[in-house]
Scaffold this active site. Structure first.
Site, short mmCIF file in Angstrom:
data_model
loop_
_atom_site.label_atom_id
_atom_site.label_comp_id
_atom_site.label_asym_id
_atom_site.label_seq_id
_atom_site.Cartn_x
_atom_site.Cartn_y
_atom_site.Cartn_z
N ASP A 41 -2.84 -2.00 -5.23
CA ASP A 41 -3.34 -0.60 -4.55
C ASP A 41 -3.85 0.26 -5.48
O ASP A 41 -3.12 0.64 -6.46
CB ASP A 41 -2.01 -0.08 -3.72
CG ASP A 41 -2.60 1.22 -2.98
OD1 ASP A 41 -3.68 1.69 -3.05
OD2 ASP A 41 -1.53 1.79 -2.17
N PHE B 163 0.85 -1.21 -0.17
CA PHE B 163 -0.21 -0.02 0.13
C PHE B 163 0.80 1.33 0.19
O PHE B 163 1.99 1.19 0.50
CB PHE B 163 -0.88 0.14 1.23
CG PHE B 163 -1.84 -1.00 1.25
CD1 PHE B 163 -3.13 -1.15 0.31
CD2 PHE B 163 -1.66 -2.49 2.05
CE1 PHE B 163 -3.96 -2.03 0.40
CE2 PHE B 163 -2.49 -3.27 1.71
CZ PHE B 163 -3.77 -3.14 1.01
N CYS B 164 0.20 2.22 -0.37
CA CYS B 164 0.95 3.57 -0.33
C CYS B 164 1.67 3.82 0.68
O CYS B 164 1.05 3.80 1.76
CB CYS B 164 -0.01 4.61 -0.87
SG CYS B 164 0.57 6.29 -1.05
N PRO B 165 3.03 4.45 0.98
CA PRO B 165 3.60 4.66 -0.52
C PRO B 165 4.62 3.49 -1.01
O PRO B 165 5.55 3.86 -1.97
CB PRO B 165 4.48 5.85 0.00
CG PRO B 165 4.82 5.46 1.57
CD PRO B 165 3.49 4.74 1.68
N SER C 89 -4.34 3.46 -5.31
CA SER C 89 -3.71 4.73 -5.55
C SER C 89 -2.39 4.71 -6.37
O SER C 89 -2.02 5.65 -6.95
CB SER C 89 -3.23 4.77 -4.07
OG SER C 89 -2.04 4.06 -3.75
#
Length: 79
Positions: free
Chosen positions: A43, A16-18, A45
């Protein structure tokens, strides 16, 4: 996207981000300028972050696709 379309791959599934972009930042340096890196992520994002990464760092996003919960990108390394 067949393996002949890219020179290296980054599997960022489950991250997941980042983390996907941080790993991409390191992995793109393993690809020769002009070479293509395939990134597979889960993810959502990344649909925002990876195009921005390419834009800001001078790489070309040459392809992107979604397949179920997978986001797949082909990135040509800039010089």
């Amino acid at each position: 996207m067949s393996a002949s379309e890219y020179d290296a791959e980054l599997d960022a599934r489950g991250l997941f981000c980042p983390e996907p972009v941080m790993m991409l930042h390191n992995r793109i340096n393993d690809v020769e300028p002009g070479g293509v890196l395939r990134v597979v992520a889960t993810d959502p994002s990344t649909t925002r972050d990876i195009p921005r990464f390419c834009q800001f760092l001078g790489h070309e996003l040459v392809g992107r696709a979604e397949s179920g919960d997978l986001f797949i990108y082909l990135i040509r390394r800039g010089t």
